[in-house]
Design a protein around this motif. Structure first.
Motif, PDB file in Angstrom:
ATOM      1  N   LEU A  58      30.734 -14.054  31.959  1.00 27.08           N
ATOM      2  CA  LEU A  58      29.949 -14.210  30.735  1.00 27.08           C
ATOM      3  C   LEU A  58      28.883 -13.131  30.629  1.00 27.08           C
ATOM      4  N   ASP A  59      28.174 -12.865  31.743  1.00 25.32           N
ATOM      5  CA  ASP A  59      27.119 -11.851  31.687  1.00 25.32           C
ATOM      6  C   ASP A  59      27.689 -10.445  31.503  1.00 25.32           C
ATOM      7  N   ASP A  60      28.924 -10.203  31.998  1.00 21.80           N
ATOM      8  CA  ASP A  60      29.580  -8.914  31.749  1.00 21.80           C
ATOM      9  C   ASP A  60      29.833  -8.726  30.245  1.00 21.80           C
ATOM     10  N   LYS A  61      30.295  -9.791  29.613  1.00 20.64           N
ATOM     11  CA  LYS A  61      30.580  -9.737  28.171  1.00 20.64           C
ATOM     12  C   LYS A  61      29.292  -9.523  27.376  1.00 20.64           C
ATOM     13  N   GLN A  62      28.239 -10.196  27.792  1.00 20.68           N
ATOM     14  CA  GLN A  62      26.950 -10.047  27.105  1.00 20.68           C
ATOM     15  C   GLN A  62      26.426  -8.621  27.247  1.00 20.68           C
ATOM     16  N   ALA A  63      26.544  -8.056  28.448  1.00 20.16           N
ATOM     17  CA  ALA A  63      26.101  -6.676  28.671  1.00 20.16           C
ATOM     18  C   ALA A  63      26.933  -5.704  27.848  1.00 20.16           C
ATOM     19  N   ALA A  64      28.253  -5.920  27.820  1.00 17.50           N
ATOM     20  CA  ALA A  64      29.146  -5.041  27.056  1.00 17.50           C
ATOM     21  C   ALA A  64      28.804  -5.092  25.567  1.00 17.50           C
ATOM     22  N   LEU A  65      28.475  -6.276  25.079  1.00 18.68           N
ATOM     23  CA  LEU A  65      28.092  -6.416  23.674  1.00 18.68           C
ATOM     24  C   LEU A  65      26.771  -5.691  23.410  1.00 18.68           C
ATOM     25  N   GLY A  66      25.868  -5.741  24.415  1.00 20.22           N
ATOM     26  CA  GLY A  66      24.603  -5.014  24.305  1.00 20.22           C
ATOM     27  C   GLY A  66      24.832  -3.522  24.128  1.00 20.22           C
ATOM     28  N   PHE A  67      25.719  -2.951  24.943  1.00 20.45           N
ATOM     29  CA  PHE A  67      26.014  -1.517  24.836  1.00 20.45           C
ATOM     30  C   PHE A  67      26.748  -1.184  23.541  1.00 20.45           C
ATOM     31  N   LEU A  68      27.569  -2.115  23.068  1.00 18.05           N
ATOM     32  CA  LEU A  68      28.265  -1.901  21.804  1.00 18.05           C
ATOM     33  C   LEU A  68      27.260  -1.701  20.674  1.00 18.05           C
ATOM     34  N   TYR A  69      26.217  -2.525  20.664  1.00 17.66           N
ATOM     35  CA  TYR A  69      25.201  -2.414  19.607  1.00 17.66           C
ATOM     36  C   TYR A  69      24.188  -1.305  19.894  1.00 17.66           C
ATOM     37  N   LEU A  70      24.047  -0.941  21.162  1.00 19.44           N
ATOM     38  CA  LEU A  70      23.114   0.149  21.497  1.00 19.44           C
ATOM     39  C   LEU A  70      23.639   1.492  20.992  1.00 19.44           C
ATOM     40  N   PHE A  71      24.935   1.706  21.153  1.00 17.73           N
ATOM     41  CA  PHE A  71      25.532   3.001  20.787  1.00 17.73           C
ATOM     42  C   PHE A  71      26.375   2.955  19.514  1.00 17.73           C
TER      43      PHE A  71
END
Length: 249
Positions: A58-71
């Protein structure tokens, strides 16, 4: 009279509690859940791709979503507030990528004020939990002339050298920039060469500049063109521009 005062105070307390409850509710509901992100974006979206990663926690998915919106990516618009939100959620599980992402936000001032101390704390924490990027992010943090402080080249060099094991191309390119900042052109050229040979486009561009301008080495148009071309093939805009100008001479 006393009874009326008690009733009045009780009524105010109820209103205040309701306002606090509403505020907290709004805070929680400000962004969609992972499932809602996928539903809103559509089944073939990046959001759904992340949600459906079976090997991700779950935390991997949350982090990946964070980078998706960051870049941002394709149709996904950059949203620093969403990036921060998802990084924060993931960071509660000590996800090193999310911690790194929070450091980057404070380092670059992406949706938040630049903050050296917070960036440093997050990068150190990310490194503690195994981030492959944190060492070099720390090196960059100590190298830059920013945050109203002077660079700490000693710390920067130390972290760059530690980062060689994780990403030698980026580490060597960073060391070359650090030595350029100190006008140590011999070492700057040496590390640019190391990074360029590993395919780093910024280092390849820098080598082109060395040869075109005759910094530390003799001017050599052919060598300048060679390295500009290598960087240009990787989409380096300054290399493309310099290569076009050089060929017109």
């Amino acid at each position: 009279m006393l009874k009326n005062k008690v009733l009045f105070i009780s009524a105010i307390s109820i209103v205040i509690c309701s306002l606090i409850a509403c505020t907290n509710l709004n805070k929680q509901d400000k962004f969609p859940t992972l499932e809602e992100e996928c539903k809103l974006a559509g089944s073939i979206s990046k959001q759904c791709e992340i949600l459906n990663k079976e090997d991700f926690t779950l935390d991997d998915k949350q982090a990946a979503l964070g980078f998706l919106y960051l870049f941002g990516a394709n149709t996904v618009i950059v949203d620093y507030d969403k990036a921060y939100y998802w990084f924060e959620k993931s960071a509660t599980a000590k996800n090193n990528e999310a911690l790194d992402g929070l450091g980057m936000i404070y380092f670059a001032g992406l949706g938040k004020d630049k903050d050296f101390q917070k960036a440093e704390e997050y990068f150190l924490e990310a490194n503690k939990y195994g981030s492959k990027d944190a060492k070099l992010n720390l090196a960059e943090l100590y190298r830059v002339k920013d945050f109203g402080r002077s660079p700490d080249f000693e710390k920067a060099e130390s972290w760059y050298l530690l980062g060689v094991q994780d990403n030698p191309s980026r580490a060597y390119e960073g060391l070359s920039k650090m030595y350029l900042d100190q006008e140590n052109y011999e070492k700057a050229f040496s590390f640019s060469e190391k990074a360029a040979e590993l395919g780093n486009p910024e280092a390849q561009y820098n080598l082109g500049v060395f040869f075109e301008q005759g910094v530390y080495v003799k001017k050599d148009k052919n060598q300048a063109e060679f390295w500009y071309e290598k960087a240009a093939k990787q989409g380096h805009l300054n290399a493309i521009n310099n290569l076009n100008i050089l060929r017109q001479k």
